[in-house]
Write an enzyme that holds these catalytic residues in place. Structure first.
Site, short mmCIF file in Angstrom:
data_model
loop_
_atom_site.label_atom_id
_atom_site.label_comp_id
_atom_site.label_asym_id
_atom_site.label_seq_id
_atom_site.Cartn_x
_atom_site.Cartn_y
_atom_site.Cartn_z
N LYS A 1 0.84 -1.21 0.00
CA LYS A 1 0.00 0.00 0.00
C LYS A 1 0.87 1.25 0.00
O LYS A 1 0.60 2.19 -0.74
CB LYS A 1 -0.94 0.00 1.22
CG LYS A 1 -1.97 -1.12 1.19
CD LYS A 1 -3.33 -0.63 0.75
CE LYS A 1 -4.27 -1.72 0.27
NZ LYS A 1 -4.65 -2.73 1.24
N LYS B 1 -3.23 -11.47 -7.54
CA LYS B 1 -4.39 -12.00 -6.81
C LYS B 1 -5.71 -11.42 -7.33
O LYS B 1 -5.77 -10.22 -7.61
CB LYS B 1 -4.21 -11.64 -5.32
CG LYS B 1 -5.21 -12.27 -4.40
CD LYS B 1 -5.09 -11.70 -2.99
CE LYS B 1 -5.74 -10.35 -2.88
NZ LYS B 1 -5.98 -9.85 -1.54
N LYS C 1 -11.31 -7.55 -5.29
CA LYS C 1 -12.51 -6.73 -5.55
C LYS C 1 -12.13 -5.26 -5.80
O LYS C 1 -12.92 -4.50 -6.31
CB LYS C 1 -13.50 -6.86 -4.40
CG LYS C 1 -12.92 -6.65 -3.02
CD LYS C 1 -13.85 -7.23 -1.95
CE LYS C 1 -13.12 -7.30 -0.61
NZ LYS C 1 -13.75 -8.16 0.37
P1 TYM Z 1 -10.70 -9.77 2.90
O1 TYM Z 1 -12.03 -9.13 3.13
O2 TYM Z 1 -9.74 -9.09 2.00
O3 TYM Z 1 -10.90 -11.24 2.37
C1 TYM Z 1 -11.75 -12.17 3.05
C2 TYM Z 1 -11.20 -13.57 2.92
O4 TYM Z 1 -11.09 -13.93 1.54
C3 TYM Z 1 -9.76 -14.35 1.25
N1 TYM Z 1 -9.44 -13.95 -0.13
C4 TYM Z 1 -8.96 -14.79 -1.07
N2 TYM Z 1 -8.68 -16.10 -1.03
C5 TYM Z 1 -8.21 -16.66 -2.17
N3 TYM Z 1 -8.01 -15.97 -3.33
C6 TYM Z 1 -8.28 -14.66 -3.40
N4 TYM Z 1 -8.09 -14.00 -4.54
C7 TYM Z 1 -8.78 -14.00 -2.23
N5 TYM Z 1 -9.16 -12.72 -1.96
C8 TYM Z 1 -9.55 -12.71 -0.67
C9 TYM Z 1 -8.88 -13.64 2.27
O5 TYM Z 1 -7.64 -14.27 2.45
C10 TYM Z 1 -9.76 -13.69 3.51
O6 TYM Z 1 -9.64 -14.94 4.16
N6 TYM Z 1 -8.16 -8.64 7.08
C11 TYM Z 1 -9.14 -9.55 6.49
C12 TYM Z 1 -10.45 -9.57 7.27
C13 TYM Z 1 -10.25 -9.83 8.71
C14 TYM Z 1 -9.99 -11.09 9.32
C15 TYM Z 1 -9.90 -10.80 10.71
C16 TYM Z 1 -9.83 -12.38 8.83
C17 TYM Z 1 -10.32 -8.89 9.68
N7 TYM Z 1 -10.11 -9.48 10.90
C18 TYM Z 1 -9.64 -11.83 11.63
C19 TYM Z 1 -9.56 -13.39 9.75
C20 TYM Z 1 -9.48 -13.11 11.12
C21 TYM Z 1 -9.43 -9.13 5.06
O7 TYM Z 1 -9.22 -8.00 4.69
O8 TYM Z 1 -9.99 -10.08 4.29
#
Ligand code: TYM
Length: 330
Positions: free
Chosen positions: A111, A194, A197
């Protein structure tokens, strides 16, 4: 029963990456683990949000969780910001984490590399500390996430161990659960990146709510290579490897079985079949989502989840305050 905690940020519509890297696994785990799943709306604030859109997306995520097959009688679903203990614990953890270790977080480094005008929020830096709070508040044994979140879960372990070392055994040290396949679903147009969204070009990602005809076209126009063999080779054939991964996960077959099936078929035939598989997966999810989003179910489920999760979280943060000598009461 061992406990799992995970969350999703409501910063855009959910993608096939979120489904395959996270949600599909939550659905599989719900029978064997006590699952706490939340919408990480505080995490959304790291970048400016339109409040009307944010509020809609919070419910969208929950409706999508349910539409994908999570059973509200088995899992606890809640909204992160509705439980103040998350922010409180995060603050306590800021005094148990180091600037150096946060500066080494890959997502943070990416970032700042992109940010040229020095206007990045402090919360983007402290984000993994809040994530540690999300996890440790609930004494989670496991954290099922995609590959991009693994480093944050490792930091969570470090914070838990440091806290335990300083103040006595208090937090469960959780383990990340990264799926062997699908932990990093790639962009359909740039398969070395990757699927996300937040991408500008929408041809690279598939949204769970995408129009199905468009979705099929996105698969059919996915970037592959100039070779002709459907073979899993991430290094030399990242596009085909990504499509094989998606196909295997959605059809519950192995990569090897798919390689055999398409051994003498064209990329076009392979993609066309995969487009149908994606459509067959998304159509029922979309139908359920439309039913759920207009019903009172989402609020009911979130109210119940809030009551259960906030009780656990409140007790944990109150005890942590006491351990640190804060306030007047022991
Ligand atoms: P976020 O919202 O970016 O993504 C949610 C979940 O989806 C997975 N993910 C993917 N897996 C495979 N391929 C992809 N292209 C892909 N894009 C997203 C992410 O690895 C994630 O598991 N910081 C986290 C949210 C969060 C969280 C937590 C997760 C906040 N607190 C505590 C676990 C435990 C996030 O931004 O995920």
């Amino acid at each position: 029963m061992k406990r799992m905690v995970s969350g999703i940020k409501p910063t855009g519509e959910l993608t096939l990456g979120n489904y395959l890297g996270a949600i599909q696994n939550f659905v599989r785990f719900q029978d064997d683990y006590e699952l706490f799943l939340f919408v990480a709306d505080l995490h959304a604030l790291t970048t400016p949000q339109n409040k009307t859109v944010l509020r809609k997306r919070i419910k969208d995520v929950v409706a999508m969780y349910l539409a994908c097959g999570l059973n509200p009688n088995k899992v606890t679903l809640f909204v992160q910001s509705e439980i103040p203990a998350h922010s409180q614990m995060s603050y306590l953890f800021e005094s148990h984490s180091y600037v150096g270790e946060l500066s080494r977080m890959t997502q943070y480094k990416d970032k700042i590399a992109k940010n040229t005008n020095d206007s990045m929020h402090v919360s983007l830096f402290t984000y993994p500390v809040l994530m540690a709070a999300d996890i440790l508040l609930y004494d989670a044994d496991f954290v099922p996430v995609g590959d991009d979140q693994k480093q944050h879960v490792e930091l969570t372990r470090t914070i838990a161990e440091r806290f335990n070392h300083r103040h006595g055994d208090f937090f469960v040290v959780p383990e990340p659960i990264i799926p062997p396949l699908g932990a990093r679903i790639m962009d359909l147009q740039e398969p070395t990146k990757k699927m996300s969204k937040s991408d500008i070009s929408d041809k690279g990602f598939i949204l769970l709510m995408d129009d199905l005809a468009r979705t099929k076209n996105k698969i059919k126009s996915a970037v592959t290579d100039s070779d002709t063999v459907v073979r899993y080779d991430v290094k030399n054939k990242p596009g085909i490897a990504n499509l094989l991964t998606i196909y295997a996960l959605l059809s519950d077959s192995s990569i090897e079985a798919l390689e055999r099936k398409y051994a003498s078929q064209s990329y076009q035939a392979f993609k066309s079949d995969l487009a149908d598989v994606v459509e067959q997966t998304l159509a029922p999810i979309q139908a359920k989502y439309k039913e759920i989003i207009t019903s009172p179910l989402v609020d009911q489920v979130l109210d119940e989840g809030l009551a259960k999760a906030s009780d656990i979280a409140y007790k944990k943060v109150r005890k942590a305050n006491q351990l640190l000598g804060l306030g007047r009461k022991r």
